[in-house]
Design an enzyme around this catalytic site. Structure first.
Site, PDB file in Angstrom:
ATOM      1  N   CYS A  71       0.817  -1.226   0.000  1.00 32.95           N
ATOM      2  CA  CYS A  71       0.000   0.000   0.000  1.00 32.95           C
ATOM      3  C   CYS A  71       0.847   1.270   0.000  1.00 32.95           C
ATOM      4  O   CYS A  71       0.654   2.162  -0.835  1.00 32.95           O
ATOM      5  CB  CYS A  71      -0.988  -0.014   1.152  1.00 32.95           C
ATOM      6  SG  CYS A  71      -0.270   0.072   2.813  1.00 32.95           S
ATOM      7  N   HIS A  97      -2.857   1.178   6.917  1.00 34.60           N
ATOM      8  CA  HIS A  97      -3.064   1.077   5.471  1.00 34.60           C
ATOM      9  C   HIS A  97      -3.214   2.482   4.894  1.00 34.60           C
ATOM     10  O   HIS A  97      -3.669   3.398   5.583  1.00 34.60           O
ATOM     11  CB  HIS A  97      -4.322   0.251   5.187  1.00 34.60           C
ATOM     12  CG  HIS A  97      -4.540  -0.057   3.732  1.00 34.60           C
ATOM     13  ND1 HIS A  97      -3.663  -0.809   2.994  1.00 34.60           N
ATOM     14  CD2 HIS A  97      -5.544   0.294   2.883  1.00 34.60           C
ATOM     15  CE1 HIS A  97      -4.126  -0.917   1.751  1.00 34.60           C
ATOM     16  NE2 HIS A  97      -5.256  -0.250   1.653  1.00 34.60           N
ATOM     17  N   HIS A 128      -5.608   1.654  -4.327  1.00 37.64           N
ATOM     18  CA  HIS A 128      -4.710   1.090  -3.328  1.00 37.64           C
ATOM     19  C   HIS A 128      -4.269  -0.305  -3.728  1.00 37.64           C
ATOM     20  O   HIS A 128      -4.801  -0.907  -4.658  1.00 37.64           O
ATOM     21  CB  HIS A 128      -5.378   1.085  -1.946  1.00 37.64           C
ATOM     22  CG  HIS A 128      -6.508   0.114  -1.796  1.00 37.64           C
ATOM     23  ND1 HIS A 128      -6.664  -0.655  -0.684  1.00 37.64           N
ATOM     24  CD2 HIS A 128      -7.538  -0.204  -2.616  1.00 37.64           C
ATOM     25  CE1 HIS A 128      -7.743  -1.417  -0.806  1.00 37.64           C
ATOM     26  NE2 HIS A 128      -8.285  -1.151  -1.966  1.00 37.64           N
TER      27      HIS A 128
END
Length: 159
Positions: free
Chosen positions: A73, A123, A135
């Site tokens: 990510c 994240h 993402h």
């Protein structure tokens, strides 16, 4: 001597006309070095980063991956902003610490979306508008556009 007086007068009138024309057609009037100029540049970098992240659609997730073909990510966000001319640290938490924190009301396309549990950021993605992010979600998945699935998010703008 009268010519010297009229030249500055003409330049002043031309400048005024230009400003009025820009105002009438909605053109931006940003002074060099102003806060508005810095914000406009941030939006430009963010827009470029968003396009770069979207261009990586389908790239496989790899833990610690920073591209150009595999990403985790924060590797995706770091890669996209680097290509857009901005440097970001490596991890999601470090990226959160580096950005200017903004409310969900002020979020814009290209801002970073940080998912957190308590104070721990786990994240990150790039806001694409309409409640969606680009993402690289997890092992076995690929870079994709997805709806934000939780309210436990913070937003940050890359400076």
């Amino acid at each position: 001597m009268s010519a010297q007086v009229h030249v500055p007068s003409l330049l002043t009138r031309a400048g005024t006309a230009t400003v009025l024309t820009l105002a009438a057609v909605g053109g931006p009037m940003i002074a060099p070095g102003s806060v508005a100029e810095a914000q406009a540049q941030a939006v430009t970098h963010s827009a470029k980063a968003l396009k770069i992240a979207a261009s990586k659609r389908g790239s496989p997730y790899r833990y610690g991956g920073t591209g150009p073909h595999r990403f985790d990510c924060s590797g995706l966000t770091q890669y996209a902003f680097k290509k857009a001319g901005k440097r970001l640290p490596r991890t999601a938490q470090q990226q959160y610490n580096k950005t200017r924190h903004i409310s969900s009301w002020h979020r814009q396309r290209g801002d970073l979306v940080f998912f957190h549990y308590g104070r721990f950021v786990y994240h990150v993605g790039i806001y694409a508008g309409k409640g969606r992010i680009w993402h690289s979600p997890k092992s076995g998945a690929v870079v994709r556009l997805e709806k934000i699935w939780t309210r436990s998010v913070w937003y940050g703008r890359v400076r």
